[in-house]
Design a protein around this motif. Sequence first.
Motif, short mmCIF file in Angstrom:
data_model
loop_
_atom_site.label_atom_id
_atom_site.label_comp_id
_atom_site.label_asym_id
_atom_site.label_seq_id
_atom_site.Cartn_x
_atom_site.Cartn_y
_atom_site.Cartn_z
N UNK A 127 32.27 40.36 46.53
CA UNK A 127 31.18 40.89 45.70
C UNK A 127 30.79 42.29 46.17
N UNK A 128 30.77 42.49 47.51
CA UNK A 128 30.45 43.81 48.04
C UNK A 128 31.47 44.85 47.58
N UNK A 129 32.74 44.49 47.58
CA UNK A 129 33.79 45.40 47.11
C UNK A 129 33.56 45.76 45.65
N UNK A 130 33.25 44.75 44.83
CA UNK A 130 33.02 45.00 43.40
C UNK A 130 31.81 45.91 43.20
N UNK A 131 30.74 45.70 43.98
CA UNK A 131 29.56 46.55 43.87
C UNK A 131 29.88 47.99 44.24
N UNK A 132 30.73 48.18 45.24
CA UNK A 132 31.09 49.53 45.67
C UNK A 132 31.84 50.29 44.59
N UNK A 133 32.60 49.58 43.78
CA UNK A 133 33.38 50.25 42.73
C UNK A 133 32.58 50.44 41.45
N UNK A 134 31.40 49.82 41.37
CA UNK A 134 30.63 49.89 40.13
C UNK A 134 31.23 49.04 39.02
N UNK A 136 31.97 46.15 36.32
CA UNK A 136 31.12 45.38 35.41
C UNK A 136 31.18 43.91 35.82
N UNK A 137 30.12 43.42 36.48
CA UNK A 137 30.11 42.05 36.97
C UNK A 137 29.70 41.04 35.91
N UNK A 138 29.36 41.52 34.73
CA UNK A 138 29.07 40.59 33.63
C UNK A 138 30.37 39.98 33.09
N UNK A 139 31.49 40.60 33.42
CA UNK A 139 32.80 40.08 33.00
C UNK A 139 33.50 39.43 34.19
N UNK A 155 37.74 34.86 42.71
CA UNK A 155 37.35 34.99 41.31
C UNK A 155 35.83 35.05 41.25
N UNK A 156 35.31 36.12 40.61
CA UNK A 156 33.87 36.28 40.42
C UNK A 156 33.53 36.06 38.95
N UNK A 157 32.46 35.33 38.72
CA UNK A 157 31.93 35.15 37.37
C UNK A 157 30.45 35.46 37.39
N UNK A 158 30.02 36.44 36.60
CA UNK A 158 28.64 36.92 36.66
C UNK A 158 28.26 37.35 38.07
N UNK A 159 29.23 37.87 38.82
CA UNK A 159 28.97 38.36 40.16
C UNK A 159 28.97 37.31 41.24
N UNK A 160 29.06 36.02 40.88
CA UNK A 160 29.06 34.93 41.85
C UNK A 160 30.48 34.42 42.09
N UNK A 161 30.72 33.90 43.28
CA UNK A 161 32.05 33.37 43.61
C UNK A 161 32.28 32.06 42.86
N UNK A 162 33.36 32.01 42.07
CA UNK A 162 33.72 30.82 41.32
C UNK A 162 34.83 30.05 42.03
N UNK A 163 35.81 30.78 42.59
CA UNK A 163 36.93 30.15 43.28
C UNK A 163 37.50 31.17 44.26
N UNK A 164 38.19 30.67 45.29
CA UNK A 164 38.78 31.57 46.28
C UNK A 164 39.94 30.86 46.97
N UNK A 165 40.91 31.65 47.40
CA UNK A 165 42.07 31.16 48.15
C UNK A 165 42.37 32.16 49.26
N UNK A 166 43.11 31.68 50.29
CA UNK A 166 43.47 32.56 51.41
C UNK A 166 44.85 32.19 51.91
N UNK A 167 45.59 33.21 52.40
CA UNK A 167 46.88 32.98 53.02
C UNK A 167 46.98 33.81 54.28
N UNK A 168 47.71 33.30 55.27
CA UNK A 168 47.87 33.99 56.55
C UNK A 168 49.01 35.00 56.47
#
Length: 272
Positions: A127-134, A136-139, A155-168
Motif C-alpha cells: 500500500x505504501x508503494x502504491x501511495x508513493x506512485x499516486x 488510483x486505489x479505487x481500482x 492484490x489491493x482492493x480499495x487500497x486494502x490487502x485482499x490477497x498476497x503470496x511470497x516466494x524465496x
Amino acid sequence: MWGADRERSRAADRDRSRCRPCCGVALDLGGARTRAWVTGEETILDVPAAAVPDTGATRPVPPGGGVDPATAGPLLDRLLGPRLAGRGRPLVVVTAPVLDGVAYRAAARAAVAVLRPRAVLTVPGARAVALATGADLARPLLVVDVGERLTEVVLLGDGAVVDARRTALGTAALPGGGRARLAEAVVVMLTAMLRQDRTSLMLDALRRGPLLAGEGALRPELVHHLSGRLHSPVEPVPAPRTAAVRGAAVLLEAACAHPSVSGRPPAPVQPH
C-alpha cells in the motif's frame, strides 16, 4: 485568583501545543537498508542496516524476516534521536511486509519505542508503494515487490490487502538464467490468486497491469520478461528503493493534518 491564573497558563500551553508543527517519522526497516523521513526535512535518510557496535547482534531485520528490537532500537536512536531532540514526541508510520503479520508489527513497535512516540501506525508495504506512485486505489491493483531474496505479490482492493503470496526468490537469482525462473514463480503465484478469487478484482488488476517495486524494478530485462509472461503491461515504480518510505510519508502527512493531531478544527463543509 491563583486558580484562574493556572487555568489560563494551561490554556496557553494547549494553544502552543496546537500551533507546534507535527513531529513525525516515516520508517522503512529493510534487511539491507534502513530508510527514514522526518517531517520538516527535505531528504530521506538511507543508511546500511548495520549492527550498532558492542550489541553482539548483526542486523535489525534478519535475513529470515522479522525485526530484532534489541538491534533496531539502538540503530533508530542513533539515526533519529538527534533529529527529534526538542521537537516533542513523534508520530511514527512504519511499513510492514504483508505476510509477516502481527508479530512483525509488534516487534517494529517495540523497536520504535526508543523514540518515545506518541503513536505508531503501520502500513502494508504494498500500500505504501502504491501511495508513493499516486496510483488510483479505487481500482484493483497488483504490486509485485522483488527484493534481493524474497518476492511478494499483493492484490489491493480499495487500497486494502485482499490477497498476497511470497516466494524465496529475488534479484540474487537473476544471473545464470534466473529471469525465467523468477518470472515463472511470479506467474505461479498470480495464477493461484486468480483461481482463488471469487470476484473480478484479480482479473481487473491483471488487465490493468502490476506495479513492479523493489530491486527488481531496476532490472529492465526482468520487466520485459514479466510483461511477456503475463501478457500485460508491467510498470516499474519510480525510485523503487525509496518508494515504501515515501508512501509512508504520504500517510504520515495525512495523519499530521488530522484534527486529532493538528489541533485545528476540520474545515467547514461548503453548501452546494
